[in-house]
Design a protein around this motif. Structure first.
Motif, PDB file in Angstrom:
ATOM      1  N   VAL A   1       1.785 -16.786  -0.461  1.00  0.00           N
ATOM      2  CA  VAL A   1       0.647 -15.871  -0.433  1.00  0.00           C
ATOM      3  C   VAL A   1      -0.119 -15.844  -1.748  1.00  0.00           C
ATOM      4  N   PHE A   2       0.580 -15.961  -2.885  1.00  0.00           N
ATOM      5  CA  PHE A   2      -0.065 -15.731  -4.174  1.00  0.00           C
ATOM      6  C   PHE A   2      -0.212 -16.981  -5.042  1.00  0.00           C
ATOM      7  N   VAL A   3       0.393 -18.095  -4.673  1.00  0.00           N
ATOM      8  CA  VAL A   3       0.312 -19.310  -5.483  1.00  0.00           C
ATOM      9  C   VAL A   3      -0.606 -20.308  -4.794  1.00  0.00           C
ATOM     10  N   PRO A   4      -1.703 -20.713  -5.423  1.00  0.00           N
ATOM     11  CA  PRO A   4      -2.592 -21.705  -4.803  1.00  0.00           C
ATOM     12  C   PRO A   4      -1.849 -22.989  -4.455  1.00  0.00           C
ATOM     13  N   GLY A   5      -1.968 -23.416  -3.203  1.00  0.00           N
ATOM     14  CA  GLY A   5      -1.267 -24.603  -2.731  1.00  0.00           C
ATOM     15  C   GLY A   5       0.117 -24.311  -2.194  1.00  0.00           C
TER      16      GLY A   5
ATOM     17  N   LEU B   1      -8.193 -19.296  -4.717  1.00  0.00           N
ATOM     18  CA  LEU B   1      -9.070 -19.702  -5.809  1.00  0.00           C
ATOM     19  C   LEU B   1     -10.213 -18.709  -5.971  1.00  0.00           C
ATOM     20  N   ALA B   2     -10.747 -18.219  -4.856  1.00  0.00           N
ATOM     21  CA  ALA B   2     -11.809 -17.214  -4.935  1.00  0.00           C
ATOM     22  C   ALA B   2     -11.306 -15.947  -5.612  1.00  0.00           C
TER      23      ALA B   2
ATOM     24  N   ALA C   1     -12.595 -14.638  -9.199  1.00  0.00           N
ATOM     25  CA  ALA C   1     -13.273 -13.339  -9.222  1.00  0.00           C
ATOM     26  C   ALA C   1     -12.761 -12.484 -10.368  1.00  0.00           C
ATOM     27  N   ILE C   2     -11.464 -12.548 -10.640  1.00  0.00           N
ATOM     28  CA  ILE C   2     -10.902 -11.771 -11.742  1.00  0.00           C
ATOM     29  C   ILE C   2     -11.441 -12.287 -13.075  1.00  0.00           C
ATOM     30  N   VAL C   3     -11.414 -13.598 -13.254  1.00  0.00           N
ATOM     31  CA  VAL C   3     -11.831 -14.179 -14.538  1.00  0.00           C
ATOM     32  C   VAL C   3     -13.330 -13.998 -14.765  1.00  0.00           C
TER      33      VAL C   3
ATOM     34  N   VAL D   1     -19.875 -19.028  -6.979  1.00  0.00           N
ATOM     35  CA  VAL D   1     -18.838 -19.912  -6.448  1.00  0.00           C
ATOM     36  C   VAL D   1     -17.761 -19.098  -5.747  1.00  0.00           C
ATOM     37  N   VAL D   2     -17.463 -17.910  -6.275  1.00  0.00           N
ATOM     38  CA  VAL D   2     -16.462 -17.043  -5.656  1.00  0.00           C
ATOM     39  C   VAL D   2     -16.892 -16.658  -4.247  1.00  0.00           C
ATOM     40  N   TYR D   3     -18.167 -16.303  -4.096  1.00  0.00           N
ATOM     41  CA  TYR D   3     -18.636 -15.922  -2.765  1.00  0.00           C
ATOM     42  C   TYR D   3     -18.596 -17.107  -1.809  1.00  0.00           C
ATOM     43  N   VAL D   4     -19.010 -18.271  -2.284  1.00  0.00           N
ATOM     44  CA  VAL D   4     -18.991 -19.464  -1.424  1.00  0.00           C
ATOM     45  C   VAL D   4     -17.573 -19.753  -0.950  1.00  0.00           C
ATOM     46  N   LEU D   5     -16.595 -19.689  -1.863  1.00  0.00           N
ATOM     47  CA  LEU D   5     -15.208 -19.929  -1.482  1.00  0.00           C
ATOM     48  C   LEU D   5     -14.710 -18.862  -0.513  1.00  0.00           C
ATOM     49  N   SER D   6     -15.116 -17.606  -0.734  1.00  0.00           N
ATOM     50  CA  SER D   6     -14.678 -16.524   0.155  1.00  0.00           C
ATOM     51  C   SER D   6     -15.228 -16.711   1.561  1.00  0.00           C
ATOM     52  N   ALA D   7     -16.526 -17.022   1.657  1.00  0.00           N
ATOM     53  CA  ALA D   7     -17.120 -17.244   2.971  1.00  0.00           C
ATOM     54  C   ALA D   7     -16.520 -18.476   3.642  1.00  0.00           C
TER      55      ALA D   7
END
Length: 376
Positions: A164-168, A184-185, A189-191, A216-222
């Motif tokens: 759930v929390f580790v990318p990949g 990644l989003a 978003a935090i950074v 980029v965060v929004y694009v990844l989220s969508a």
């Protein structure tokens, strides 16, 4: 003259914490976000009720894709996770709109004053990050609920935390792509979102340049939502509506690039060019062309209905892209961010004309750009 008379007057001491994380500002924005976050929780509750009702009356396409989930009361963690995901995407949409209004040519309406829009942008940004975390936390609960009989609890918790929390970490099905995009989003978003509170260290010019990548965060989220949601329960007109809602946002972004509020960000192909502009002419022109191409691509998807999602019968192409493509894109983004930091990093200069060593010597327009403007 005495030594004391010849010695220059001591420079005023820099306030303690002036070059550190702005915890006081973050706390004030978090308190201001309470009404906003409360409304977000109400919206999440309504979405949860709607999802539950669709499962109970058999109208949700999710039952076709995942027959075991037809008992809404047994898998309520999963539907709560879906509800937080949808409200997070909604708030991400809203905060991007506020950000574009704040940094672009704003409407002349008095109630849309810059200070007010900036406050709305900051509070909705914090709410969005909170909703994204709750989306992940409830997904963690759903994974525990679904798999608690398959392995010992300690091992299950460890494995689920990685998934759930580790990318990949989620390596099966559509989730190996969609969840990677969502994680990644969240971390970007935090950074990029909380970079506002270290602008006293980075300088406001560098902060603004980094914050532009928040799109980029929004694009990844969508992308995460359309990829995972399309393969679960999107259908027909609703799926088209979700795509159509991206058009105003893309158009507002294009307008922001074509008519920015700051003269230094305007695209001038002729005439004198300022060396202090944060991005070269080619990069700014490429950004405008990319957004224009995105608007055209969205129009094609809406008209044709071909978005790569599953049809009513569950048929679709395999998930795309592969993970290595996403990791390569993240590497390219990281290199770009490093280049921006290197180009715009604050410079330390010798003490002169009363300035303390290390004081930022940029013009007031850059230093004051992130401060709210008078509302009158």
């Amino acid at each position: 003259m005495t030594d004391a008379a010849r010695s220059p007057a001591p420079s005023p001491a820099r306030p303690r914490g002036a070059r550190r994380f702005d915890w006081r500002g973050l706390g004030a924005d978090a308190r201001a976000a309470v009404p906003d976050a409360s409304l977000a929780l109400v919206i999440t509750g309504l979405v949860f009720w709607w999802l539950w009702a669709r499962i109970e009356n058999g109208s949700s396409p999710s039952i076709q894709m995942m027959p075991p989930f037809e008992d809404a009361s047994e898998y309520w963690w999963y539907w709560l996770c879906q509800a937080f995901g949808w409200s997070a995407l909604l708030w991400a949409y809203v905060t991007v709109v506020f950000g574009l209004l704040r940094s672009g040519s704003r409407p002349p309406w008095r109630w849309m004053a810059a200070a007010r829009v900036e406050k709305w942008h900051r509070t909705t940004s914090l709410t969005t990050i909170g909703l994204m975390f709750l989306h992940m936390a409830t997904f963690f609960g759903a994974e525990l609920q679904t798999n608690f009989e398959n392995q010992p609890m300690g091992e299950l918790v460890r494995v689920t935390l990685v998934k759930v929390f580790v990318p990949g970490g989620y390596a099966t099905g559509t989730g190996r792509i969609a969840i990677l995009l969502g994680l990644l989003a969240f971390y970007l978003a935090i950074v990029l979102g909380l970079a506002f509170y270290v602008r006293q260290t980075t300088g406001s010019r560098l902060w603004r340049a980094l914050h532009r990548f928040i799109i980029v965060v929004y694009v990844l989220s969508a992308w995460h939502t359309l990829l995972y949601g399309t393969n679960v329960w999107f259908e027909g007109s609703f799926r088209t509506l979700v795509w159509a809602l991206q058009m105003p946002l893309a158009g507002l972004l294009l307008l922001r690039l074509l008519a920015p509020a700051r003269p230094s960000e305007r695209l001038r192909l002729r005439g004198p060019r300022r060396e202090s502009r944060p991005l070269p002419l080619t990069a700014r022109l490429a950004g405008r062309l990319a957004v224009l191409a995105t608007v055209g691509g969205l129009a094609v998807v809406i008209v044709s209905g071909a978005d790569g999602g599953r049809s009513d019968h569950g048929h679709s192409a395999g998930p795309w892209p592969e993970q290595w493509v996403i990791w390569t894109g993240l590497l390219v983004l990281t290199l770009v961010l490093v280049g921006v930091v290197h180009r715009l990093r604050p410079t330390r200069q010798p003490r002169a004309h009363g300035r303390e060593e290390g004081e930022d010597t940029r013009q007031g327009d850059d230093l004051d750009a992130d401060r709210p403007r008078p509302t009158g």
